[in-house]
Design an enzyme around this catalytic site. Structure first.
Site, PDB file in Angstrom:
ATOM      1  N   PRO A   1       6.396   6.272  -1.650  1.00  0.00           N
ATOM      2  CA  PRO A   1       7.322   7.296  -1.144  1.00  0.00           C
ATOM      3  C   PRO A   1       6.618   8.543  -0.619  1.00  0.00           C
ATOM      4  O   PRO A   1       7.071   9.158   0.348  1.00  0.00           O
ATOM      5  CB  PRO A   1       8.197   7.603  -2.360  1.00  0.00           C
ATOM      6  CG  PRO A   1       8.209   6.321  -3.132  1.00  0.00           C
ATOM      7  CD  PRO A   1       6.830   5.753  -2.965  1.00  0.00           C
TER       8      PRO A   1
ATOM      9  N   LEU B   1       0.818  -1.209   0.000  1.00  0.00           N
ATOM     10  CA  LEU B   1       0.000   0.000   0.000  1.00  0.00           C
ATOM     11  C   LEU B   1       0.854   1.261   0.000  1.00  0.00           C
ATOM     12  O   LEU B   1       0.628   2.179  -0.789  1.00  0.00           O
ATOM     13  CB  LEU B   1      -0.931  -0.012   1.218  1.00  0.00           C
ATOM     14  CG  LEU B   1      -1.851   1.194   1.419  1.00  0.00           C
ATOM     15  CD1 LEU B   1      -2.840   1.310   0.265  1.00  0.00           C
ATOM     16  CD2 LEU B   1      -2.594   1.088   2.753  1.00  0.00           C
ATOM     17  N   SER B   2       1.861   1.335   0.865  1.00  0.00           N
ATOM     18  CA  SER B   2       2.636   2.570   1.051  1.00  0.00           C
ATOM     19  C   SER B   2       3.468   2.927  -0.171  1.00  0.00           C
ATOM     20  O   SER B   2       3.934   2.059  -0.914  1.00  0.00           O
ATOM     21  CB  SER B   2       3.565   2.426   2.255  1.00  0.00           C
ATOM     22  OG  SER B   2       2.835   2.265   3.442  1.00  0.00           O
TER      23      SER B   2
ATOM     24  N   ARG C   1      20.085  -9.211  40.730  1.00  0.00           N
ATOM     25  CA  ARG C   1      21.198  -8.266  40.602  1.00  0.00           C
ATOM     26  C   ARG C   1      21.539  -7.651  41.954  1.00  0.00           C
ATOM     27  O   ARG C   1      20.741  -6.897  42.531  1.00  0.00           O
ATOM     28  CB  ARG C   1      20.816  -7.162  39.607  1.00  0.00           C
ATOM     29  CG  ARG C   1      21.828  -6.035  39.481  1.00  0.00           C
ATOM     30  CD  ARG C   1      23.080  -6.468  38.701  1.00  0.00           C
ATOM     31  NE  ARG C   1      23.800  -5.314  38.165  1.00  0.00           N
ATOM     32  CZ  ARG C   1      24.756  -4.668  38.809  1.00  0.00           C
ATOM     33  NH1 ARG C   1      25.109  -5.046  40.016  1.00  0.00           N
ATOM     34  NH2 ARG C   1      25.364  -3.660  38.209  1.00  0.00           N
TER      35      ARG C   1
ATOM     36  N   GLU D   1       1.101   0.373  10.025  1.00  0.00           N
ATOM     37  CA  GLU D   1      -0.352   0.171  10.091  1.00  0.00           C
ATOM     38  C   GLU D   1      -1.051   1.326  10.799  1.00  0.00           C
ATOM     39  O   GLU D   1      -2.009   1.141  11.543  1.00  0.00           O
ATOM     40  CB  GLU D   1      -0.699  -1.176  10.731  1.00  0.00           C
ATOM     41  CG  GLU D   1      -0.337  -2.351   9.835  1.00  0.00           C
ATOM     42  CD  GLU D   1      -0.904  -3.665  10.291  1.00  0.00           C
ATOM     43  OE1 GLU D   1      -2.075  -3.678  10.719  1.00  0.00           O
ATOM     44  OE2 GLU D   1      -0.186  -4.678  10.205  1.00  0.00           O
TER      45      GLU D   1
END
Length: 389
Positions: free
Chosen positions: A135, A132-133, A275, A370
């Site tokens: 530049p 879908l995407s 620790r 998304e």
């Protein structure tokens, strides 16, 4: 393992608990070695393993096409993504992309399209991708410029796609292209096409390296000719197809973030209780206890939003607002939880190879893809301000 009290929440049915416990055991046995410098090879192996294990059946719809159920069970895919993300981030990625990449076919594909592609997605023999995407068109789908024109019994695609997950290793891409006025800045006139990766004039122009490596690429279409039967849904239905697909899988992004956050919490708890510092254990200090308490609060709040959205969708409700809330809350809170874990580990927390260091890189992209967090805020506000019916 999966938090047992979560599976007792009223959002789930009995089979969801069985699924979660079986997957957790399977992941512990089959994903321990799911690492390596060759990310492409690792992802291919993971898709194969997930297919052989039967888990990819949950990513597609239709028992007759290899799916686990007639329709996609949103709670199931959320549980799967949470558990896989807690074990190995790339395993979650491999599962998610099989679902997202084929989701348009599950929801809108013709009988022939479903019969050809879905069984192969479900058994892991075909790798899927969602393109879908572009530049100049990420969150702003209306700015999409990749175009498709009808030419006899085919469509011809020209343009670029970028940030395409599984780019370079996918066997097919669901590509969104403008079939209306290529100049008009609108979500109208966009259509969806299935493009076989072997189609001439489809080029993987660039592989993209990111902080949490996975297969990612820029694609170029230069007079790329696909049969008319590759159109998914009707001409001009592409925006509806894309948004419906994202509505299914956006909630599962929240679940993946939960998985990362829970792993970070487990690592932080174990470290704090082992620790020694200033003659005590790190966990003995109130500042540590406060940080751990805040992390637990954020995880549970995000989990409630995530599984509420999944449950509502499986109940047949519209979940645009709820999915956006879940995605926003879970990804943003997971970033804070993981950052807190890194801080508790001190210098070890930023050492490459440490679990929390890897989680720190894994979580960052989830606040962008998304639908970036800012876009989720806009979606929530739009739904709140819409006329109530």
């Amino acid at each position: 393992m999966m938090e047992p009290d979560v599976l007792d929440w009223p959002f789930f049915d009995a089979h969801h608990g069985v699924l979660a416990r079986e997957l957790d055991a399977w992941a512990a046995a089959h994903l321990a070695d799911a690492h390596g410098a060759d990310v492409d090879a690792v992802c291919r192996t993971l898709v194969t393993r997930l297919g052989q294990g039967g888990w990819l059946r949950h990513a597609v719809a239709g028992v007759e096409h290899g799916g686990a159920q007639a329709a996609i069970d949103t709670r199931a895919i959320c549980l799967i993504r949470e558990i896989l993300a807690r074990h190995v981030g790339l395993a979650d990625f491999a599962f998610a992309m099989q679902g997202l990449g084929s989701g348009a076919i599950s929801l809108f594909g013709s009988a022939a399209q479903r019969q050809h592609w879905l069984p192969r997605v479900a058994d892991g023999s075909a790798i899927a991708a969602f393109a879908l995407s572009e530049p100049a068109a990420g969150s702003d789908v209306a700015a999409l410029q990749c175009a498709a024109r009808r030419d006899g019994d085919a469509w011809v695609l020209d343009g670029e796609k970028t940030w395409i997950s599984n780019g370079g290793i996918a066997d097919f891409y669901v590509v969104f292209a403008r079939t209306g006025d290529a100049v008009e800045r609108s979500a109208r006139g966009i259509s969806a096409f299935i493009v076989d990766a072997a189609t001439p004039s489809l080029q993987v122009a660039e592989r993209i390296d990111v902080i949490a490596p996975h297969p990612l690429a820029r694609l170029c279409f230069n007079g790329c000719r696909v049969p008319a039967g590759c159109l998914v849904g009707g001409e001009g239905d592409g925006f509806k197809v894309a948004m419906a697909t994202l509505d299914v899988f956006r909630t599962s992004v929240a679940a993946a973030a939960l998985g990362f956050a829970r792993r970070a919490m487990a690592e932080a708890l174990a470290h704090a209780q082992a620790r020694p510092v200033f003659g005590k254990l790190l966990a003995d200090f109130q500042l540590t206890q406060a940080r751990l308490a805040q992390m637990a609060l954020e995880i549970d709040a995000a989990a409630l939003l995530t599984y509420r959205a999944a449950w509502l969708r499986d109940s047949g409700k519209r979940v645009t607002k709820e999915a956006a809330m879940a995605k926003l809350a879970a990804t943003e809170s997971a970033q804070r939880v993981i950052d807190g874990a890194v801080q508790l580990f001190g210098g070890q927390g930023v050492q490459r190879g440490q679990v929390v260091e890897g989680l720190y890189r894994e979580i960052r992209a989830l606040r962008i893809y998304e639908g970036a967090s800012e876009v989720q805020l806009l979606i929530i506000a739009r739904e709140l301000l819409a006329p109530q019916h």
